[in-house]
Design a protein around this motif. Structure first.
Motif, PDB file in Angstrom:
ATOM      1  N   SER A  22       0.558  -1.402   0.409  1.00 53.40           N
ATOM      2  CA  SER A  22       0.426   0.087  -0.034  1.00 53.40           C
ATOM      3  C   SER A  22       0.617   1.509   0.146  1.00 53.40           C
ATOM      4  O   SER A  22       0.964   2.352  -0.959  1.00 53.40           O
ATOM      5  CB  SER A  22      -0.894  -0.129   1.042  1.00 53.40           C
ATOM      6  OG  SER A  22      -1.550   1.453   1.500  1.00 53.40           O
ATOM      7  N   ILE A  23       1.940   0.902   0.607  1.00 53.69           N
ATOM      8  CA  ILE A  23       3.198   2.110   0.836  1.00 53.69           C
ATOM      9  C   ILE A  23       3.987   2.779  -0.693  1.00 53.69           C
ATOM     10  O   ILE A  23       3.701   3.652  -1.034  1.00 53.69           O
ATOM     11  CB  ILE A  23       4.099   1.944   1.948  1.00 53.69           C
ATOM     12  CG1 ILE A  23       3.126   2.691   3.206  1.00 53.69           C
ATOM     13  CG2 ILE A  23       4.914   3.284   1.868  1.00 53.69           C
ATOM     14  CD1 ILE A  23       4.028   1.953   4.617  1.00 53.69           C
ATOM     15  N   ARG A  24       4.348   1.526  -1.076  1.00 50.89           N
ATOM     16  CA  ARG A  24       4.457   1.717  -2.700  1.00 50.89           C
ATOM     17  C   ARG A  24       3.999   2.030  -3.604  1.00 50.89           C
ATOM     18  O   ARG A  24       3.886   2.804  -4.503  1.00 50.89           O
ATOM     19  CB  ARG A  24       5.351  -0.139  -2.805  1.00 50.89           C
ATOM     20  CG  ARG A  24       6.181   0.601  -3.649  1.00 50.89           C
ATOM     21  CD  ARG A  24       6.850  -1.198  -4.276  1.00 50.89           C
ATOM     22  NE  ARG A  24       5.702  -2.228  -4.578  1.00 50.89           N
ATOM     23  CZ  ARG A  24       5.165  -3.162  -4.013  1.00 50.89           C
ATOM     24  NH1 ARG A  24       5.924  -2.993  -2.984  1.00 50.89           N
ATOM     25  NH2 ARG A  24       4.234  -4.727  -4.218  1.00 50.89           N
ATOM     26  N   THR A  25       3.006   1.900  -3.522  1.00 49.76           N
ATOM     27  CA  THR A  25       1.257   1.680  -4.776  1.00 49.76           C
ATOM     28  C   THR A  25       0.718   3.348  -4.163  1.00 49.76           C
ATOM     29  O   THR A  25      -0.306   3.759  -5.545  1.00 49.76           O
ATOM     30  CB  THR A  25       0.685   0.637  -5.156  1.00 49.76           C
ATOM     31  OG1 THR A  25       0.007   0.788  -3.672  1.00 49.76           O
ATOM     32  CG2 THR A  25       1.787  -0.117  -4.747  1.00 49.76           C
ATOM     33  N   ALA A  26       1.314   3.878  -3.143  1.00 51.84           N
ATOM     34  CA  ALA A  26      -0.491   5.134  -2.805  1.00 51.84           C
ATOM     35  C   ALA A  26       0.663   6.410  -3.178  1.00 51.84           C
ATOM     36  O   ALA A  26       0.944   6.264  -3.633  1.00 51.84           O
ATOM     37  CB  ALA A  26      -0.062   5.373  -1.387  1.00 51.84           C
TER      38      ALA A  26
END
Length: 293
Positions: free
Chosen positions: A283-287
Motif C-alpha cells: 500500500s505504501i509503495r503504490t499510494a
C-alpha cells in the motif's frame, strides 16, 4: 477374545475411556435420557455416555461380552483432541478435509502435524492430539476449514477395529498422540464477543479521517470469522497504508492496531505479522499523492 473386545481393551490401555457403539454403526449403544429408567448406574439420575465411558477392564469385558459392539473413545475424558478430515459425501471431485486442512496449515505457515493417524471406514482421517492443559475445548464442525471437524469434550470418535458397512477403522500411524499445536489450539479457542478493539494510541497529529479509518478497519478485522479472516486483515491493512505514506499515521501504530485485531479474530500472531507487513509494504509503495486521491 473377539476383535472388538480387544479393540476396546487396547484403547482403554492407552488411558482412553471407551463406550459401546451400536453393532456395525457409530451411534452409542447406551440409552438416552428419554428412555432412562433411573435404575442401576442411573439410580441417582440419568448418566450420559460421556460419564459412563470407562477404562475399567471388568466393565469393558462385561459390556462387550453382550454383543459385537463397535468401540467409541470419549475424547474429552481421554484428554484428546481429534481432528477429523472427512471426504466429500456427494461430489467426489470436490476438495476433501485433507486438502482443506493442508491449505489451512500452509496459511498458518505450519507443516501438517505428525501424530497418531487413523483411517476411517469412509476413507477419511483422524489425527489424534493430546489436549492442552487448562480449559476445555469443545467439538467443532467446519470451523477450521470445510470438511474438517474436531472432537474434544462432548464428543467421541470411533476407535480402531470398529467396522461399519463402509469399512473398518484402521491404524495408519501408531505413534503416541502429539500435543495439540499451539496454532490449532488458538484457532479452536472460542473468542469472547468483541464490543470494540482497543488499538494502540494514535499520534496527536493524526487526522480525523485516518483515526476513523483505523478504528473502523480494525473493528471489522476483529469481528471477521473464518473463512476470510486473513483476507480481511490484508484488505484492512492495505486500506490504511495510504495514511502511513502521507504521514498521517505512524507505521508502528497501524501495525500494532492490526496485530491486536488479527489475533482477536483468532489468527496466529506470526500469520498476522506477515500479512500486515506485506499489506502495508504494498500500500505504501503504490499510494498515490494525496492531491491525486
Amino acid at each position: 477374545m473377539n476383535a472388538l473386545l480387544t479393540a476396546a481393551l487396547d484403547a482403554a490401555g492407552h488411558g482412553w475411556p471407551v463406550l459401546p457403539l451400536r453393532p456395525g454403526a457409530k451411534r452409542p449403544a447406551l440409552h438416552g435420557e428419554a428412555a432412562c429408567t433411573r435404575t442401576g448406574p442411573c439410580a441417582g439420575g440419568h448418566v450420559k455416555w460421556e460419564q459412563r465411558a470407562t477404562t475399567d477392564t471388568g466393565r469393558i469385558r462385561a459390556a462387550w461380552s453382550a454383543g459385537a459392539f463397535n468401540v467409541g473413545i470419549a475424547t474429552g475424558p481421554a484428554g484428546l483432541v481429534v481432528v477429523d478430515l472427512d471426504r466429500p459425501k456427494t461430489n467426489a471431485d470436490a476438495p476433501g478435509g485433507a486438502t482443506t486442512f493442508l491449505a489451512l496449515c500452509e496459511r498458518a505457515g505450519q507443516p501438517v502435524p505428525t501424530t497418531r493417524r487413523v483411517r476411517t471406514a469412509s476413507g477419511g482421517t483422524h489425527l489424534y492430539f493430546t489436549a492442552p492443559a487448562g480449559g476445555r475445548l469443545a467439538n467443532t464442525a467446519g470451523t477450521l476449514a470445510p470438511l474438517v471437524d474436531t472432537r474434544a469434550w462432548g464428543g467421541y470418535v470411533v476407535a480402531v477395529g470398529s467396522t461399519t458397512p463402509a469399512g473398518t477403522y484402521t491404524l495408519e500411524d501408531d505413534r503416541p498422540p502429539a500435543p495439540l499445536p499451539e496454532w490449532l489450539r488458538a484457532a479452536l479457542t472460542p473468542r469472547q464477543p468483541i464490543r470494540g478493539v482497543s488499538v494502540a494510541p494514535v499520534a496527536v497529529s493524526a487526522s480525523r479521517a485516518a483515526t476513523a479509518a483505523l478504528t473502523a478497519e480494525t473493528a471489522a478485522v476483529a469481528a471477521q470469522t473464518e473463512p476470510g479472516r486473513n483476507k480481511r486483515l490484508l484488505e484492512g491493512a492495505r486500506a490504511l497504508g495510504r495514511f502511513v505514506a502521507w504521514g498521517d499515521l505512524p507505521r508502528q501504530v497501524v501495525e500494532e492496531a492490526f496485530q491486536v485485531a488479527g489475533e482477536a479474530a483468532g489468527l496466529p500472531p506470526a500469520e498476522c505479522r506477515a500479512t500486515i507487513r506485506s499489506a502495508l509494504n504494498w500500500s505504501i509503495r503504490t499510494a498515490r499523492p494525496r492531491t491525486a486521491s
